[in-house]
Design a protein around this motif. Structure first.
Motif, mmCIF file in Angstrom:
data_model
loop_
_atom_site.group_PDB
_atom_site.id
_atom_site.type_symbol
_atom_site.label_atom_id
_atom_site.label_comp_id
_atom_site.label_asym_id
_atom_site.label_seq_id
_atom_site.Cartn_x
_atom_site.Cartn_y
_atom_site.Cartn_z
ATOM 1 N N PHE A 1 0.818 -1.211 0.000
ATOM 2 C CA PHE A 1 0.000 0.000 0.000
ATOM 3 C C PHE A 1 0.854 1.265 0.000
ATOM 4 N N SER A 2 1.875 1.335 0.836
ATOM 5 C CA SER A 2 2.705 2.536 0.945
ATOM 6 C C SER A 2 3.470 2.786 -0.356
ATOM 7 N N ARG A 3 3.830 4.033 -0.567
ATOM 8 C CA ARG A 3 4.671 4.317 -1.720
ATOM 9 C C ARG A 3 6.014 3.621 -1.557
ATOM 10 N N LEU A 4 6.503 3.044 -2.651
ATOM 11 C CA LEU A 4 7.842 2.472 -2.671
ATOM 12 C C LEU A 4 8.509 2.942 -3.953
ATOM 13 N N ASP A 5 9.476 3.827 -3.802
ATOM 14 C CA ASP A 5 10.113 4.505 -4.918
ATOM 15 C C ASP A 5 11.472 3.866 -5.190
ATOM 16 N N LYS A 6 11.579 3.212 -6.352
ATOM 17 C CA LYS A 6 12.861 2.670 -6.785
ATOM 18 C C LYS A 6 13.492 3.638 -7.778
ATOM 19 N N ARG A 7 14.747 4.003 -7.541
ATOM 20 C CA ARG A 7 15.420 4.993 -8.373
ATOM 21 C C ARG A 7 16.537 4.352 -9.188
ATOM 22 N N ARG A 8 16.525 4.686 -10.474
ATOM 23 C CA ARG A 8 17.594 4.253 -11.371
ATOM 24 C C ARG A 8 18.110 5.503 -12.065
ATOM 25 N N GLY A 9 19.276 5.966 -11.591
ATOM 26 C CA GLY A 9 19.759 7.250 -12.067
ATOM 27 C C GLY A 9 18.810 8.344 -11.611
ATOM 28 N N GLY A 10 18.319 9.135 -12.540
ATOM 29 C CA GLY A 10 17.358 10.180 -12.193
ATOM 30 C C GLY A 10 15.923 9.758 -12.374
ATOM 31 N N LYS B 1 1.725 8.204 5.141
ATOM 32 C CA LYS B 1 1.845 9.657 5.210
ATOM 33 C C LYS B 1 0.893 10.317 4.221
ATOM 34 N N THR B 2 0.461 11.527 4.559
ATOM 35 C CA THR B 2 -0.446 12.254 3.673
ATOM 36 C C THR B 2 0.247 12.724 2.407
ATOM 37 N N ASP B 3 1.560 12.929 2.467
ATOM 38 C CA ASP B 3 2.319 13.366 1.291
ATOM 39 C C ASP B 3 3.727 12.791 1.390
ATOM 40 N N TYR B 4 3.987 11.763 0.587
ATOM 41 C CA TYR B 4 5.292 11.098 0.652
ATOM 42 C C TYR B 4 6.423 11.957 0.083
ATOM 43 N N ASN B 5 6.078 13.045 -0.611
ATOM 44 C CA ASN B 5 7.108 13.929 -1.159
ATOM 45 C C ASN B 5 7.669 14.885 -0.108
ATOM 46 N N TYR C 1 21.451 -3.255 -1.804
ATOM 47 C CA TYR C 1 20.398 -2.648 -2.620
ATOM 48 C C TYR C 1 19.230 -2.189 -1.754
ATOM 49 N N TYR C 2 18.857 -3.007 -0.766
ATOM 50 C CA TYR C 2 17.713 -2.669 0.066
ATOM 51 C C TYR C 2 18.060 -1.577 1.075
ATOM 52 N N LEU C 3 19.311 -1.495 1.508
ATOM 53 C CA LEU C 3 19.729 -0.369 2.347
ATOM 54 C C LEU C 3 19.547 0.955 1.593
ATOM 55 N N LYS C 4 19.911 0.943 0.334
ATOM 56 C CA LYS C 4 19.736 2.148 -0.481
ATOM 57 C C LYS C 4 18.257 2.453 -0.692
ATOM 58 N N LEU C 5 17.461 1.393 -0.887
ATOM 59 C CA LEU C 5 16.017 1.589 -1.085
ATOM 60 C C LEU C 5 15.385 2.212 0.154
ATOM 61 N N LEU C 6 15.756 1.742 1.336
ATOM 62 C CA LEU C 6 15.234 2.322 2.573
ATOM 63 C C LEU C 6 15.664 3.779 2.719
ATOM 64 N N ALA C 7 16.893 4.091 2.319
ATOM 65 C CA ALA C 7 17.371 5.471 2.421
ATOM 66 C C ALA C 7 16.582 6.410 1.523
ATOM 67 N N ASN C 8 16.060 5.884 0.413
ATOM 68 C CA ASN C 8 15.285 6.705 -0.518
ATOM 69 C C ASN C 8 13.799 6.746 -0.176
ATOM 70 N N ASN C 9 13.398 6.003 0.846
ATOM 71 C CA ASN C 9 11.996 5.973 1.279
ATOM 72 C C ASN C 9 11.982 6.117 2.794
ATOM 73 N N HIS D 1 9.905 6.835 4.979
ATOM 74 C CA HIS D 1 8.754 6.356 5.741
ATOM 75 C C HIS D 1 8.837 4.851 5.991
ATOM 76 N N VAL D 2 9.823 4.162 5.378
ATOM 77 C CA VAL D 2 10.011 2.733 5.550
ATOM 78 C C VAL D 2 11.057 2.504 6.634
ATOM 79 N N HIS D 3 10.685 1.794 7.700
ATOM 80 C CA HIS D 3 11.543 1.619 8.866
ATOM 81 C C HIS D 3 12.293 0.296 8.895
ATOM 82 N N PHE D 4 11.869 -0.679 8.068
ATOM 83 C CA PHE D 4 12.418 -2.016 8.250
ATOM 84 C C PHE D 4 12.235 -2.836 6.988
ATOM 85 N N PHE D 5 13.247 -3.657 6.700
ATOM 86 C CA PHE D 5 13.160 -4.655 5.633
ATOM 87 C C PHE D 5 13.844 -5.929 6.110
ATOM 88 N N ASN D 6 13.300 -7.074 5.709
ATOM 89 C CA ASN D 6 13.924 -8.374 5.927
ATOM 90 C C ASN D 6 13.406 -9.319 4.860
#
Length: 540
Positions: free
Chosen positions: A387-396, A443-447, A475-483, A485-490
Motif C-alpha cells: 500500500f505505501s509508496r515504494l520509490d525505486k530509483r535508477r539514475g534520475g 503519510k499524507t504526502d510522501y514527497n 540494494y535494500y539499504l539504499k532503497l530504505l534510504a530513498n523511502n 517512511h520505511v523503517h524495516f526490511f527483511n
C-alpha cells in the motif's frame, strides 16, 4: 443478512423454477424462521440427488484435515473435505454423503454442546461447511467430524468477543505466499504452537504453475503434482496437494482462520477479467470460475461467499469486542488492469487517472462507510499488495510497482485522505504478496518528509515463496534510504505475530533461517509498536 437473503433467493429460483414472486415482496413476507428453513433447504441434497447414507471407505476420508474460520461471537464455520484419494479428484463417487459433526467444550468430547448432520455434496467436491451457532463469545471449543465409521482429527477453534464488549487483548498471526515447491511449511509448525485467537491468511494459498516453472533462489525442494492448473479438477488436486502438508494442517486445526485470496489462486498478476497473458477473455473467466469454486471448497467460509460463476464476494468484516475491526479486502477481482510496460514502471498519465480503481466502487464505498461507522479502537485493512509508496530509483528516474497501490494512485490517495479525516480510527494495514518483511508509516504526502503520519503498514513475508531468502542486501539499504517512511526490511521466510491491546499494537516479525529443509528454528527478527492515538511506528 440482506445480501445472504438475495443469494438464497437466487438459488431458490433455480431450485424451484415456478417461483415468480417479486423478490421485494418475498423478502418482506419471510420471517426469521422461514429464512432459517431456507438455509437448511438449500444446504440439503437437491431433489433427485443420490445420497449414500452408510459410506464405507477403502482409505481414510479425512486426509485433508479439518479447519475452522470466519469466527463470530456466537459461532464459526467448521470445514473438512472427504477425499480418500486426494490427488485424483478426491476418490469419491457422484453420491452426496452425510457427515456428522460435534462441538465440545473439551478435547475429549465429554461435554458436547452442539452436534448435527450435514451433507458433503458431490457438486462441491464433497467439501463440508458447517455454520455452527449458539456458542458463547470469546470461548475455546473443540470439533470433529464423522463419516461412516471414520472420525476426523480434532480441531480447536475460538469465537470472537461480542461486538462492543471491553476486550483487553487479541493475539493474531498472519501469513501469505506458500509456494509448495519452494520449501517446507516449518513456519506453520511453529505458528500452531503460538497462543493465538485468530490467523489471517492474505493470499497465494496455492500457486498455479506447473512443476519447475517458478524456481526459488535456493532451489526447489518439492514438486507440483501437475502442469499449470486451469480446470476445476486441476485446482482441486492442487489444493489437495497443499492441504496434505501436516504442518499446514496443524495450523488450521489449532486456530480459526479468516482468509482472502491474491492472484496465484487463479493466475499470476491477473486484474479483474484480465489474465496475465495468452488467454481469451472467455477462457479466462471460465478459469476464474473454476478457481473460485475450488477456493470456496477448500476454505472455512460461509454460504454467503459461495461463488456465482466467475464472481465471488469475499470482502467482509469481523469485529472483536471494542478492540479491533478487521476489513478483509479483495484487491484482485474488481481492479482495473495494470498500466505500464512492466511490473516496475515510471508513472504514466493513465496511472494517475482518478477513475482507476483498486477495489471497485462498491467495495471501496463499503470500506469507507465501515471506517466512518467503526467504534473499534483499531481498524485493520487486511489485504494483499503493497500500500505505501515504494520509490525505486535508477539514475534520475523513479519507478513504482504497477501491480501495487502505487499503480492505482487515486484509490491510494482516497484512503489516505479518509485516514487523515477520521479521528481515533488508528488504521493498521496488513499486507502480503512481496515475500519480504517491511514496516512503513502511512503519510499524507510522501514527497514531504515532515508530512503527517496517519497510520501504519506491516508487510509480512512468505511462508516459503522464493526459498530461503536473505536478511539484508546493499540494494535494500539504499532503497530504505530513498523511502524515509520505511523503517524495516527483511527478506527471510516466516510469519507475523501481533498483539493488540487498548493501549498499543505490537508487531513481531517471526523468521526462519531456511525453508529448503525441515526443522528450522524460529526467532523474532524485529518488533515494532504503535501507540493508540499516536500514529507512527516505534521500535518495540
Amino acid at each position: 443478512m440482506d445480501h445472504e437473503r438475495d443469494q438464497l433467493f437466487a438459488r431458490l429460483e433455480r431450485l424451484i423454477p415456478s417461483v415468480h414472486m417479486d423478490r421485494r415482496d418475498f423478502l418482506k413476507s419471510i420471517g426469521k424462521g422461514a429464512f432459517l428453513a431456507l438455509i437448511w433447504t438449500i444446504t440439503q441434497p437437491l431433489p433427485g440427488t443420490k445420497v449414500f447414507a452408510m459410506p464405507r471407505y477403502l482409505s481414510y476420508p479425512f486426509r485433508l484435515g479439518v479447519a475452522s474460520g470466519d469466527p463470530l461471537p456466537d459461532g464459526c464455520i467448521l470445514w473438512t473435505r472427504l477425499a480418500p484419494v486426494p490427488l485424483k479428484g478426491g476418490g469419491m463417487s457422484t453420491y452426496d454423503i452425510p457427515v456428522r459433526w460435534e462441538v465440545a467444550e473439551d478435547d475429549q468430547f465429554q461435554r458436547v454442546i452442539r452436534k448435527g448432520e450435514t451433507t458433503a455434496r458431490a457438486t462441491l467436491g464433497h467439501s463440508v461447511h458447517v455454520d455452527v451457532r449458539g456458542l458463547r463469545p470469546g470461548r475455546e471449543y473443540f470439533y470433529r467430524f464423522k463419516s461412516g465409521s471414520d472420525i476426523s482429527a480434532v480441531g480447536r477453534t475460538k469465537t470472537a468477543p461480542h461486538k462492543g464488549d471491553p476486550t483487553r487483548r487479541i493475539n493474531l498471526a498472519y501469513a501469505s505466499c506458500q509456494q509448495y515447491e519452494h520449501g517446507y511449511y516449518t513456519a506453520y509448525q511453529h505458528m500452531s504452537r503460538e497462543d493465538l485467537d485468530v490467523v489471517l491468511h492474505l493470499g497465494d494459498y496455492i500457486y498455479e504453475y506447473g512443476p519447475e516453472k517458478y524456481l526459488a533462489s535456493s532451489g526447489n525442494v518439492r514438486r507440483h503434482n501437475s502442469p499449470e492448473v486451469k480446470s476445476l479438477g486441476d485446482y482441486r488436486n492442487r489444493y489437495a496437494q497443499y492441504r496434505m502438508d501436516p504442518d499446514l494442517q496443524a495450523a488450521h486445526a489449532a486456530f480459526p482462520w479468516i482468509v482472502v485470496w491474491d492472484d496465484h489462486e487463479v493466475d499470476n498478476n491477473y486484474a479483474g477479467s484480465h489474465p496475465e497473458h495468452d488467454q481469451s477473455p472467455t477462457a479466462f473467466l471460465r478459469r476464474r470460475a473454476a478457481a473460485y469454486q475450488a477456493y470456496y471448497e477448500h476454505m472455512p467460509m460461509r454460504l454467503s461467499t459461495l461463488p456465482q460463476g466467475p464472481q465471488m464476494k469475499i470482502y467482509r468484516r469481523f469485529t472483536f469486542g471494542d478492540l479491533v475491526e478487521f476489513n478483509m479486502l479483495d484487491t484482485r477481482q474488481y481492479r482495473d488492469n495494470q498500466v505500464g510496460s512492466s511490473k516496475w514502471s515510471q508513472m504514466e498519465e493513465e496511472s494517475l487517472n482518478p477513475q482507476r480503481t483498486m477495489l471497485g466502487e462498491v467495495q471501496e464505498n463499503w470500506l469507507m462507510k465501515g471506517l466512518f461507522q467503526s467504534k473499534a479502537r483499531w481498524n485493520v485493512l487486511a489485504q494483499q499488495v503493497f500500500f505505501s509508496r515504494l520509490d525505486k530509483r535508477r539514475g534520475g528516474d523513479h519507478y513504482r510497482n504497477m501491480d501495487a497501490w502505487d499503480g492505482y494512485v487515486a484509490s491510494q490517495h482516497r484512503l489516505i485522505q479518509r485516514f487523515s479525516e477520521l479521528k481515533n480510527v488508528n488504521p493498521i494495514i496488513l499486507t502480503g504478496d512481496v515475500h519480504s518483511n517491511w514496516a512503513c508509516d502511512l503519510k499524507t504526502d510522501y514527497n514531504y518528509s515532515r508530512s503527517p503520519v496517519v497510520g501504519s503498514e506491516f508487510v509480512g513475508t512468505s511462508i516459503t515463496s522464493e526459498g530461503d531468502g536473505f536478511d539484508m542486501k546493499p540494494y535494500y539499504l539504499k532503497l530504505l534510504a530513498n523511502n524515509d517512511h520505511v523503517h524495516f526490511f527483511n527478506g527471510q521466510r516466516g510469519y507475523v505475530r501481533c498483539q493488540i491491546t487498548p493501549e498499543y499494537w505490537q508487531t513481531d516479525y517471526r523468521i526462519l533461517p531456511y525453508v529448503s529443509k525441515p526443522g528450522a528454528p524460529i526467532v523474532t527478527r524485529e518488533s515494532f509498536v504503535v501507540e493508540y492515538g499516536r500514529p507512527g511506528i516505534q521500535k518495540g
